[in-house]
Write an enzyme that holds these catalytic residues in place. Structure first.
Site, short mmCIF file in Angstrom:
data_model
loop_
_atom_site.label_atom_id
_atom_site.label_comp_id
_atom_site.label_asym_id
_atom_site.label_seq_id
_atom_site.Cartn_x
_atom_site.Cartn_y
_atom_site.Cartn_z
N HIS A 59 -27.22 -3.48 -3.91
CA HIS A 59 -26.87 -3.79 -2.47
C HIS A 59 -26.77 -5.22 -2.14
O HIS A 59 -26.09 -5.36 -1.16
CB HIS A 59 -27.81 -3.06 -1.56
N ASP A 272 -8.86 7.60 0.56
CA ASP A 272 -7.73 8.52 -0.22
C ASP A 272 -7.27 8.03 -1.51
O ASP A 272 -6.87 6.83 -1.79
CB ASP A 272 -6.47 8.50 0.92
#
Length: 348
Positions: A59, A272
């Site tokens: 992170h 996508d």
């Protein structure tokens, strides 16, 4: 671990079911030892023709917006592009501390809060429920007029924070807090460049006593959350950076504190890879490490009537039913002084 689930079938099932399938399919890196790499990704193909793309990374490299940007770039290249439409920007020096560093704002993030053991966090298990426009509007109708335009995040956080406190019943004089991250990309002057994918967040804190939070209407909690969020200015961001340099790396004090994270506007569900947009996009599971804390995650998911926010929180096992009863009562007007509204539908 962020993940997206994509399918060739547009009506592939309910949101929470997709989330559960996603959690079951994620390969547990922990089983192979402590995670120490920069990034690990995995694709799991499903019998329906869809798949799960999972990503785990350190992170310190990026925040949620940066992760979504990276996944979006991978999706663009998977669809045939030679380069991402939004170039990645490193430029970490844009958020360097000042020289010399100086703390000019009040920061409660590292406050020492004594633990009086009146906020039990044992046997923590996840609890998920939908929080759609019906529930949000039910709250908006009964808050002061100057708060009627508060964001959905602020409303949900105020409601959940108040209900958690009522459920766990700490001493009325005990300090209770909510800590959450705020994106600062557009708050700096000049704003960070488009494509900056590092951690561009600061944490803010709303503080009160358990008695005041529980005895006042939800508008009281809402004002505290909104004020904490609105206090993030350019100077606050710079002061936060300088504080981190002066104090050094420290673990946050988890005593009587709720930690919500909102990824509904990050863009995970827009990724996508060539099969269409994701059915679900967001963290694969709630934090449930060796040091328990009241964690909340807000994501977008379908429940048969379009996209709604799904709120997932970690609660002590014995507190589930009490919490849901308090939240349902609040939404029906029992705790906000108004007429009944549609009660919340639990997805447990």
């Amino acid at each position: 671990m962020p993940c997206t689930r994509q399918t060739e079938q547009p009506n592939g099932g309910g949101g929470e079911r997709n989330r559960r399938v996603c959690r079951r399919q994620i390969w547990r890196v922990e089983a192979r030892g402590e995670f120490s790499g920069d990034e690990i990704s995995q694709v799991t193909r499903l019998r329906c023709g869809g798949f799960i793309f999972a990503l785990r990374l350190n992170h310190t490299m990026s925040d949620a917006i940066g992760i979504a940007q990276f996944m979006g770039a991978v999706g663009e290249m998977a669809r045939g592009k030679c380069a991402p439409s939004i170039p990645h920007v490193w430029q970490r020096e844009l958020l360097n501390a000042r020289n010399p560093p100086r703390v000019t704002c009040t920061h409660h993030l590292l406050d020492e809060v004594p633990d009086t053991n009146d906020y039990p966090l044992h046997n923590m298990v996840p609890c998920s429920f939908f929080f759609g426009s019906t529930q949000v509007n039910a709250i908006r109708k009964h808050v002061p007029s100057h708060l009627s335009q508060c964001s959905t995040f602020e409303i949900i956080t105020a409601c959940v924070w108040r209900c958690i406190t009522i459920t766990l019943k700490p001493d009325i004089e005990s300090q209770v807090r909510v800590i959450f991250p705020v994106n600062v990309r557009a708050k700096l002057s000049p704003p960070l460049p488009t494509g900056y994918y590092g951690n561009a967040i600061v944490f803010v804190v709303a503080i009160t006593t358990a008695g005041k939070l529980c005895q006042n209407p939800v508008g009281y909690a809402l004002q505290l959350v909104k004020t904490a969020k609105d206090n993030v200015t350019v100077e606050y961001v710079r002061s936060s950076t300088d504080l981190a340099v002066i104090k050094g790396q420290r673990d946050l004090n988890r005593v009587r504190c709720y930690f919500p994270t909102d990824v509904t506007h990050v863009g995970f569900e827009e990724v996508d890879f060539g099969w269409g947009k994701a059915v679900y996009g967001g963290p694969a599971k709630l934090w449930n490490g060796p040091n328990p804390k009241l964690t909340g995650q807000y994501t977008l998911c379908g429940n048969g009537s379009g996209k709604n926010e799904i709120v997932s929180i970690l609660l002590p096992n014995v507190a589930h039913e009490i919490f849901l009863k308090e939240l349902e009562g609040m939404l029906m007007g029992h705790a906000i002084g108004g007429p009944s509204s549609t009660p919340i539908k639990s997805s447990m």
